[in-house]
Motif scaffolding. Sequence first.
Motif, short mmCIF file in Angstrom:
data_model
loop_
_atom_site.label_atom_id
_atom_site.label_comp_id
_atom_site.label_asym_id
_atom_site.label_seq_id
_atom_site.Cartn_x
_atom_site.Cartn_y
_atom_site.Cartn_z
N ASN A 87 -3.63 -11.31 0.25
CA ASN A 87 -4.47 -10.85 1.36
C ASN A 87 -4.88 -9.39 1.10
OD1 ASN A 87 -2.42 -9.09 2.39
ND2 ASN A 87 -1.50 -10.80 3.55
N THR A 140 -4.15 -6.58 2.46
CA THR A 140 -3.08 -5.58 2.44
C THR A 140 -2.42 -5.54 1.07
OG1 THR A 140 -2.67 -6.25 4.72
CG2 THR A 140 -1.06 -4.78 3.71
N GLN A 141 -2.14 -6.72 0.54
CA GLN A 141 -1.49 -6.81 -0.77
C GLN A 141 -2.42 -6.31 -1.87
OE1 GLN A 141 -0.84 -11.04 -0.19
NE2 GLN A 141 1.36 -10.74 -0.18
C1 LIG Z 1 -0.33 -10.13 3.95
O1 LIG Z 1 0.75 -10.83 3.40
C2 LIG Z 1 2.01 -10.24 3.64
C3 LIG Z 1 3.06 -10.99 2.84
O2 LIG Z 1 2.95 -12.37 3.05
C4 LIG Z 1 2.27 -10.24 5.15
O3 LIG Z 1 3.52 -9.62 5.40
C5 LIG Z 1 1.16 -9.49 5.84
O4 LIG Z 1 1.32 -9.57 7.24
C6 LIG Z 1 -0.20 -10.05 5.47
N1 LIG Z 1 -1.24 -9.17 5.98
C7 LIG Z 1 -2.36 -9.62 6.51
C8 LIG Z 1 -3.35 -8.59 6.95
O5 LIG Z 1 -2.60 -10.81 6.63
#
Ligand SMILES: *[C@@H]1O[C@H](CO)[C@@H](O)[C@H](O)[C@H]1NC(C)=O
Length: 327
Positions: free
Chosen positions: A169, A171-172
């Motif tokens: 996603n 963020t990652q």
């Molecule tokens: C992105 O993935 C991480 C790990 O699975 C999760 O903790 C996080 O909430 C996600 N962020 C979004 C914006 O979806």
Amino acid sequence: MPSLKLCSSFFLQLIFTLFVFDLANAQGLKVGFYEETCPQAEAVVKKTIVPVIAEAPSLAAPLLRMHFHDCFVRGCDGSVLLNSSTHQAEKDAIPNQSLRGFEVIDRVKTALEKACPGVVSCADILALVARDVVTAIKGPSWQVETGRRDGRVSNISEALANLLSPFANITQLKAGFQQRGLSAKDLVVLSGGHTIGISHCFSFAPRLYNFTGKGDTDPSLDPNYIARLKVKCPPGAVAPIVEMDPGSSKIFDDDYYTMVSKRRGLFHSDASLLDDSETKAYVINHASTLGSASFFEDFGVSMVNMGRVAVLTGKAGEIRKQCALVN
Ligand SMILES: *[C@@H]1O[C@H](CO)[C@@H](O)[C@H](O)[C@H]1NC(C)=O
Ligand code: HEM
Ligand SMILES: *[C@@H]1O[C@H](CO)[C@@H](O)[C@H](O)[C@H]1NC(C)=O
Ligand SMILES: *[C@@H]1O[C@H](CO)[C@@H](O)[C@H](O)[C@H]1NC(C)=O
Ligand SMILES: *[C@@H]1O[C@H](CO)[C@@H](O)[C@H](O)[C@H]1NC(C)=O
Ligand SMILES: CC(=O)N[C@H]1CO[C@H](CO)[C@@H](O)[C@@H]1O
């Protein structure tokens, strides 16, 4: 599922890479590094690449991607090129199964060893080739900094831990780029590399059939496009391939942003660019016909940024004699 493994090791990987990349810097790279030691170096690369791509334009994509995979694992040190020895190398990792064009890199290296033995690194060859293949398929050109040296280590586990998943996603993705000194703009610009090339069904099939494990589809993917992709990738099919930018997958243009803006980005990672205000604004701006000039310029800038990640310079590393083997 390789992608799930990639996700779960993310935080471990974060700690590891923060440590490793902190020690590195891009000092010692410059445009024209070989001006005195091998003035013909860049011409030799170009002369080798142009006919190869004229003959096989589809090789441009994996050769561009190879530099990216090199830079994201241990920095741009040519480690992606090393063959397995006593242990499995980066090459053997699942995300590398689809890398192609190693023989082209070897051909360039052979030509350079003939012209200037022991001078030009394999890591620099990857950076120069990435530029030349893009230019050869109507994309931009840019000045490539050189002076990288080759690493001596290539480790399958590091590739698995460091390469970003197509299911990541926003963020990652931003975190993965930031760890390497790359910005959200670099992320959205370099993702534009997906304007060329192909993908295997396994890199996105869960979006069509089993997005959250409940037999569902990815709501961020255009349902009409899902129907088309399902024809190409029937349930369980892993081997078939699809073009990422259908119709112009061998031409470097800015169609990628049009695709993403229409919710037709092939990977979840492509679609995620719409989940951040900065990357979204870039996608929307470049989805219009006005976009390509600035995308071309931006792409060169971001490729230079990517080419600086954790490089070995000065007396570090070595200049390999053969790109697949440490000296
Ligand atoms: C992105 O993935 C991480 C790990 O699975 C999760 O903790 C996080 O909430 C996600 N962020 C979004 C914006 O979806
Ligand atoms: C942002 C994170 C990225 C992710 C998650 C990602 C993921 C992927 C995946 C899964 C594939 C398809 C592999 C296959 O199934 O065959 C692919 C292909 C490709 N990627 Fe990326 N990629 C990313 C960034 C980049 C960057 C920065 C570049 C270069 C600037 C790039 C260039 C390419 C190219 C050219 C292909 C096509 C390769 C071919 O035709 O063989 N990608 N990418
Ligand atoms: C590296 O491995 C490839 C694939 O197994 C092989 O074709 C090639 O000859 C190897 N290169 C060297 C220099 O051993
Ligand atoms: C490869 O990397 C992993 C994870 O960092 C490490 O545990 C392992 O010992 C390394 N393997 C070799 C042969 O260096
Ligand atoms: C969908 O994913 C779930 C959870 O991973 C799995 O139990 C199920 O068998 C999958 N369904 C299909 C059709 O692959
Ligand atoms: C190009 C390359 O070396 N591909 C390898 C990637 O890894 C798989 C195993 O996971 C090998 O079978 C491929 O040969």
